[in-house]
Design an enzyme around this catalytic site. Structure first.
Site, PDB file in Angstrom:
ATOM      1  N   VAL A  11       0.832  -1.213   0.000  1.00  0.00           N
ATOM      2  CA  VAL A  11       0.000   0.000   0.000  1.00  0.00           C
ATOM      3  C   VAL A  11       0.863   1.257   0.000  1.00  0.00           C
ATOM      4  O   VAL A  11       0.628   2.194  -0.778  1.00  0.00           O
ATOM      5  CB  VAL A  11      -0.949  -0.012   1.224  1.00  0.00           C
ATOM      6  CG1 VAL A  11      -1.646   1.327   1.402  1.00  0.00           C
ATOM      7  CG2 VAL A  11      -1.963  -1.129   1.096  1.00  0.00           C
ATOM      8  N   ASP A  30      11.114   2.902   4.947  1.00  0.00           N
ATOM      9  CA  ASP A  30      10.884   1.539   5.422  1.00  0.00           C
ATOM     10  C   ASP A  30      12.027   1.159   6.349  1.00  0.00           C
ATOM     11  O   ASP A  30      13.156   1.622   6.162  1.00  0.00           O
ATOM     12  CB  ASP A  30      10.809   0.555   4.250  1.00  0.00           C
ATOM     13  CG  ASP A  30      10.006  -0.677   4.605  1.00  0.00           C
ATOM     14  OD1 ASP A  30       8.836  -0.774   4.186  1.00  0.00           O
ATOM     15  OD2 ASP A  30      10.533  -1.545   5.324  1.00  0.00           O
ATOM     16  N   LYS A  35      15.269  -3.798   1.628  1.00  0.00           N
ATOM     17  CA  LYS A  35      14.216  -3.345   0.715  1.00  0.00           C
ATOM     18  C   LYS A  35      14.517  -1.942   0.190  1.00  0.00           C
ATOM     19  O   LYS A  35      14.397  -1.660  -1.002  1.00  0.00           O
ATOM     20  CB  LYS A  35      12.859  -3.353   1.443  1.00  0.00           C
ATOM     21  CG  LYS A  35      11.691  -3.108   0.515  1.00  0.00           C
ATOM     22  CD  LYS A  35      10.435  -2.759   1.259  1.00  0.00           C
ATOM     23  CE  LYS A  35       9.678  -3.993   1.708  1.00  0.00           C
ATOM     24  NZ  LYS A  35       8.437  -3.654   2.426  1.00  0.00           N
ATOM     25  N   THR A 121      -4.982  -0.364   7.116  1.00  0.00           N
ATOM     26  CA  THR A 121      -6.313  -0.741   7.583  1.00  0.00           C
ATOM     27  C   THR A 121      -6.228  -1.027   9.067  1.00  0.00           C
ATOM     28  O   THR A 121      -5.479  -1.903   9.501  1.00  0.00           O
ATOM     29  CB  THR A 121      -6.802  -1.992   6.831  1.00  0.00           C
ATOM     30  OG1 THR A 121      -6.821  -1.659   5.455  1.00  0.00           O
ATOM     31  CG2 THR A 121      -8.185  -2.395   7.269  1.00  0.00           C
ATOM     32  N   ARG A 154      -6.913  -2.675  -5.062  1.00  0.00           N
ATOM     33  CA  ARG A 154      -6.869  -4.116  -5.312  1.00  0.00           C
ATOM     34  C   ARG A 154      -5.519  -4.472  -5.898  1.00  0.00           C
ATOM     35  O   ARG A 154      -5.042  -3.784  -6.808  1.00  0.00           O
ATOM     36  CB  ARG A 154      -7.954  -4.521  -6.331  1.00  0.00           C
ATOM     37  CG  ARG A 154      -9.343  -4.514  -5.765  1.00  0.00           C
ATOM     38  CD  ARG A 154     -10.346  -4.542  -6.889  1.00  0.00           C
ATOM     39  NE  ARG A 154     -10.133  -3.410  -7.802  1.00  0.00           N
ATOM     40  CZ  ARG A 154     -10.777  -3.245  -8.948  1.00  0.00           C
ATOM     41  NH1 ARG A 154     -11.643  -4.131  -9.347  1.00  0.00           N
ATOM     42  NH2 ARG A 154     -10.548  -2.183  -9.710  1.00  0.00           N
ATOM     43  N   GLU A 155      -4.933  -5.549  -5.406  1.00  0.00           N
ATOM     44  CA  GLU A 155      -3.668  -5.991  -5.992  1.00  0.00           C
ATOM     45  C   GLU A 155      -3.913  -6.330  -7.455  1.00  0.00           C
ATOM     46  O   GLU A 155      -4.950  -6.884  -7.804  1.00  0.00           O
ATOM     47  CB  GLU A 155      -3.135  -7.206  -5.234  1.00  0.00           C
ATOM     48  CG  GLU A 155      -2.740  -6.840  -3.830  1.00  0.00           C
ATOM     49  CD  GLU A 155      -2.004  -7.954  -3.120  1.00  0.00           C
ATOM     50  OE1 GLU A 155      -1.459  -8.839  -3.777  1.00  0.00           O
ATOM     51  OE2 GLU A 155      -1.980  -7.905  -1.879  1.00  0.00           O
ATOM     52  N   ALA A 252     -18.364 -17.253  -8.146  1.00  0.00           N
ATOM     53  CA  ALA A 252     -18.112 -18.413  -7.280  1.00  0.00           C
ATOM     54  C   ALA A 252     -16.744 -19.003  -7.597  1.00  0.00           C
ATOM     55  O   ALA A 252     -16.259 -18.902  -8.721  1.00  0.00           O
ATOM     56  CB  ALA A 252     -19.202 -19.455  -7.497  1.00  0.00           C
ATOM     57  N   CYS A 260      -5.967  -8.998   2.626  1.00  0.00           N
ATOM     58  CA  CYS A 260      -6.966  -8.063   3.149  1.00  0.00           C
ATOM     59  C   CYS A 260      -8.207  -8.733   3.702  1.00  0.00           C
ATOM     60  O   CYS A 260      -8.519  -8.579   4.882  1.00  0.00           O
ATOM     61  CB  CYS A 260      -7.343  -7.067   2.068  1.00  0.00           C
ATOM     62  SG  CYS A 260      -6.045  -5.877   1.791  1.00  0.00           S
TER      63      CYS A 260
HETATM   64  C1  UDX Z   1      -9.310  -6.188  -1.595  1.00  0.00           C
HETATM   65  C2  UDX Z   1     -10.317  -5.058  -1.858  1.00  0.00           C
HETATM   66  O1  UDX Z   1     -11.003  -5.292  -3.090  1.00  0.00           O
HETATM   67  C3  UDX Z   1      -9.616  -3.711  -1.848  1.00  0.00           C
HETATM   68  O2  UDX Z   1     -10.566  -2.671  -2.019  1.00  0.00           O
HETATM   69  C4  UDX Z   1      -8.907  -3.568  -0.502  1.00  0.00           C
HETATM   70  O3  UDX Z   1      -8.351  -2.355  -0.315  1.00  0.00           O
HETATM   71  C5  UDX Z   1      -7.891  -4.686  -0.342  1.00  0.00           C
HETATM   72  O4  UDX Z   1      -8.588  -5.931  -0.401  1.00  0.00           O
HETATM   73  P1  UDX Z   1      -7.528  -7.577  -3.023  1.00  0.00           P
HETATM   74  O5  UDX Z   1      -7.330  -8.376  -1.781  1.00  0.00           O
HETATM   75  O6  UDX Z   1      -6.360  -7.096  -3.782  1.00  0.00           O
HETATM   76  O7  UDX Z   1      -8.414  -6.266  -2.696  1.00  0.00           O
HETATM   77  O8  UDX Z   1      -8.357  -8.475  -4.042  1.00  0.00           O
HETATM   78  P2  UDX Z   1      -9.837  -8.596  -4.608  1.00  0.00           P
HETATM   79  O9  UDX Z   1      -9.815  -8.363  -6.052  1.00  0.00           O
HETATM   80  O10 UDX Z   1     -10.811  -7.811  -3.817  1.00  0.00           O
HETATM   81  O11 UDX Z   1     -10.088 -10.171  -4.376  1.00  0.00           O
HETATM   82  C6  UDX Z   1      -9.995 -10.771  -3.081  1.00  0.00           C
HETATM   83  C7  UDX Z   1     -10.237 -12.258  -3.148  1.00  0.00           C
HETATM   84  O12 UDX Z   1     -11.578 -12.543  -3.475  1.00  0.00           O
HETATM   85  C8  UDX Z   1      -9.400 -12.986  -4.221  1.00  0.00           C
HETATM   86  O13 UDX Z   1      -8.913 -14.213  -3.671  1.00  0.00           O
HETATM   87  C9  UDX Z   1     -10.380 -13.264  -5.345  1.00  0.00           C
HETATM   88  O14 UDX Z   1     -10.047 -14.394  -6.098  1.00  0.00           O
HETATM   89  C10 UDX Z   1     -11.664 -13.470  -4.551  1.00  0.00           C
HETATM   90  N1  UDX Z   1     -12.890 -13.167  -5.306  1.00  0.00           N
HETATM   91  C11 UDX Z   1     -13.151 -11.902  -5.710  1.00  0.00           C
HETATM   92  C12 UDX Z   1     -13.811 -14.189  -5.570  1.00  0.00           C
HETATM   93  O15 UDX Z   1     -13.614 -15.353  -5.205  1.00  0.00           O
HETATM   94  N2  UDX Z   1     -14.975 -13.870  -6.239  1.00  0.00           N
HETATM   95  C13 UDX Z   1     -15.271 -12.607  -6.648  1.00  0.00           C
HETATM   96  O16 UDX Z   1     -16.350 -12.409  -7.225  1.00  0.00           O
HETATM   97  C14 UDX Z   1     -14.324 -11.591  -6.384  1.00  0.00           C
END
Ligand code: UDX
Length: 431
Positions: A11, A30, A35, A121, A154-155, A252, A260
Site C-alpha cells: 500500500v 521503510d 528493501k 487498515t 486491489r492488488e 463463485a 486483506c
Molecule cells: C481487496 C479489496 O477489493 C480492496 O478494495 C482492498 O483495499 C484490499 O482488499 P484484493 O485483496 O487485492 O483487494 O483483491 P480482490 O480483487 O478484492 O479479491 C480478493 C479475493 O476474493 C481474491 O482471492 C479473489 O479471487 C476473490 N474473489 C473476488 C472471488 O472469489 N470472487 C469474486 O467475485 C471476487
C-alpha cells in the site's frame, strides 16, 4: 505538496508512487534496509503491473526517494502517511504495535505542524490512540492533526484504483486537515466523502467485509446449485442485474484469499466483540470461506475415487491473477489437503512460483501449463490467469493420463471442454 510515507509495503509503495506521479515530492520510508537498498537501485520487491516503470519515471524526475529514517520524513514532509503492516494476531485481532512505534517515532521528531494520516487498515478508534501517543511523546509546542484515509487498492490493479477511485474517504477532526487532504486529492477529480475519523476507519472494514460476504454468499449458493443441478453462473447473472445487488463480487470459486479480506474480517469481528456487539455474520463468512476449500478438495476426491499416488497438475497459485502474492492464497490449503491424501502436485503459476516455493513443500514447480498437465490424472485450476484462457486443450488432453479438469474459478466453458472429451468439474455448475 511534500509527502512522507512510513511503511513501503504494498500500500505504501503504490500510494507514494502515485502521489509522486501527481506532482508531489515524496519520500518513502521503510525499516527494512535491504528493501530500501533494492528500491534505490530501481528494483521493486513486489509484482504489480505498471509499478516499476512508474517508480523509475518518478525517480528520474526527482520526485521520489527512499529512506530508512522516519526523522528524515518528518522533517521533510507536510503530510505523513502511516502505512505499516497490521498483521493478524493469533486471535484474529490486528497487531497495531508497528503503528504505535511509528507514531512514537513521529512524535519524537515533530518540530512544526504536520498532518499524520493513517492509511493502513486499522480497527475503529486507532486514530484516537495515534493522537494520544503523539501528544504524549512530542516536544512541546509542535502542532499536529491526525486523519484517516483508508485505501481501496486491489492488488493487480492498484495503480488504476489509486488514480481512478470510485471515492476517496477522509476522516478528519479539523478544517485544516480537511483542506490539506482535499487539496492533495483534488487532481483525481473523484467524489470525496468527508467523515469523522472513526467513521472513516469503519468504512474500510465494513467495505471489505461486505465484499467478502458477497463472495461467501455466492459460494454457498454454488453448493446448493451443485446439489440441485443448477448453474451458479446463471444464478449470479440473474442476481447481479438487480442494481440493488450489482454484478461484481458474485464470482463463485475456491474462496477468497489475500492479505486483506481474511485479515480484515477477523479483525472487524474481534473489534465488534470487544465493543460488545455480536456480529456472527462475519464469523459465518469466514467459516464458509474455509469450508469452500475443503468442498473443492472433496469434489476432486469424489470424482477421482482414491487420491493416493495420483498426480494432479495445478494451474495458478497466487490468491488471484495479476499478482505474485501468496498470502492466504486458497491454493495453500487446497494443495496441503491433497498432499495429505497422498497426491503428487506439479504446479505452474505465471508470477507466484518464487513466493510459493518456500510455502509449498514437496510441490514440483514446472515452467509452463503444459508441463503441469503432462502425465497428470487431472488438472486443477486455482487462479484464473488470463494466459490459461488461450491454452491449447488438444495438446493438454494428449499429454494427460486422464482428461479431467477441476475448474476452481469457473473460467472455462463446460460445454466446449466436454465436447473436446474432458470430464469437467466447476464450482456450482451442477456436477
Ligand atoms: C481487496 C479489496 O477489493 C480492496 O478494495 C482492498 O483495499 C484490499 O482488499 P484484493 O485483496 O487485492 O483487494 O483483491 P480482490 O480483487 O478484492 O479479491 C480478493 C479475493 O476474493 C481474491 O482471492 C479473489 O479471487 C476473490 N474473489 C473476488 C472471488 O472469489 N470472487 C469474486 O467475485 C471476487
Amino acid at each position: 505538496m511534500k509527502i512522507g510515507i512510513i511503511g513501503s509495503g504494498y500500500v505504501g509503495l503504490v500510494t507514494g508512487v502515485c502521489f509522486a506521479h501527481l506532482g508531489n515530492d515524496v519520500i518513502c520510508v521503510d525499516n527494512d534496509l535491504q528493501k530500501v537498498a533494492m528500491l534505490r537501485k530501481g528494483k521493486v520487491p513486489i509484482y504489480e503491473p505498471g509499478l516499476s516503470e512508474m517508480i523509475r519515471q518518478n525517480r528520474l524526475e526527482k520526485r521520489l526517494s527512499f529512506s530508512t529514517s522516519i526523522a528524515e520524513a518528518v522533517d521533510f514532509a507536510d503530510v505523513i502517511f502511516i502505512s505499516v503492516n497490521t498483521p493478524p494476531k493469533e486471535n484474529g485481532e490486528a497487531d497495531l504495535s508497528s503503528v504505535e512505534n511509528v507514531a512514537r517515532e513521529i512524535a519524537r521528531n515533530l518540530k512544526e505542524y504536520r498532518l499524520i494520516v493513517e492509511k493502513s487498515t486499522v480497527p475503529v478508534q486507532t486514530g484516537e490512540w495515534i493522537y494520544k501517543t503523539i501528544r504524549e511523546n512530542h516536544k512541546k509546542g509542535a502542532q499536529f492533526d491526525v486523519a484517516s484515509n483508508p485505501e481501496f487498492l486491489r492488488e493487480g490493479s492498484a495503480i488504476h484504483d489509486f488514480l481512478q477511485p470510485d471515492r476517496i474517504v477522509i476522516g478528519v477532526s479539523s478544517t485544516k486537515a480537511e483542506t490539506i487532504l482535499k487539496k492533495l486529492y483534488a487532481p483525481l477529480k473523484a467524489p470525496i466523502v468527508v467523515t469523522d475519523i472513526k467513521s472513516a476507519e469503519l468504512i474500510k472494514h465494513a467495505s471489505n467485509s461486505f465484499l467478502a460476504t458477497k463472495i461467501a454468499f455466492i459460494n454457498a449458493v454454488g453448493r446448493v446449485c451443485d446439489a440441485a443441478g443448477a448453474d451458479v453462473e446463471q444464478v449470479a447473472k440473474g442476481l447481479g442485474l438487480d442494481p440493488r445487488i450489482g454484478p461484481s463480487f458474485l464470482k463463485a470459486g475456491v474462496g477468497f484469499g489475500g492479505f486483506c479480506f481474511p485479515k480484515d474480517l477477523s479483525a472487524f469481528y474481534r473489534m465488534s466483540e470487544k465493543l460488545g456487539v455480536k456480529f456472527g455474520l462475519l464469523k459465518e463468512v469466514l467459516d464458509i470461506n474455509e469450508d469452500q476449500k475443503q468442498y473443492f478438495v472433496q469434489k476432486i476426491e469424489n470424482a477421482l475415487w482414491n487420491l493416493k499416488g495420483k498426480t494432479l497438475g495445478v494451474l495458478g497459485l497466487a490468491f488471484k491473477p495479476d499478482t505474485d502474492d501468496m498470502r492466504f492464497a486458497p491454493s495453500i490449503t487446497i494443495i496441503e489437503s491433497l498432499q495429505r491424501e497422498g497426491v503428487h502436485i506439479q504446479a505452474y503459476d505465471p508470477q507466484a512460483m518464487a513466493k510459493a516455493r518456500p510455502v509449498l513443500k514437496k510441490v514440483k514447480f514446472v515452467r509452463d501449463p503444459y508441463q503441469a498437465a503432462a502425465g497428470a490424472d487431472a488438472l486443477v485450476v486455482l487462479t484464473e490467469w488470463c494466459e490459461f484462457k488461450n491454452l491449447d486443450f488438444e495438446r493438454v488432453k494428449k499429454s494427460m493420463r486422464h482428461p479431467v479438469l477441476f475448474d476452481g474459478r469457473n473460467m472455462f466453458d463446460p460445454k466446449e471442454l466436454k465436447k473436446m472429451g474432458f470430464q469437467y468439474h466447476g464450482i456450482g455448475r451442477g456436477a
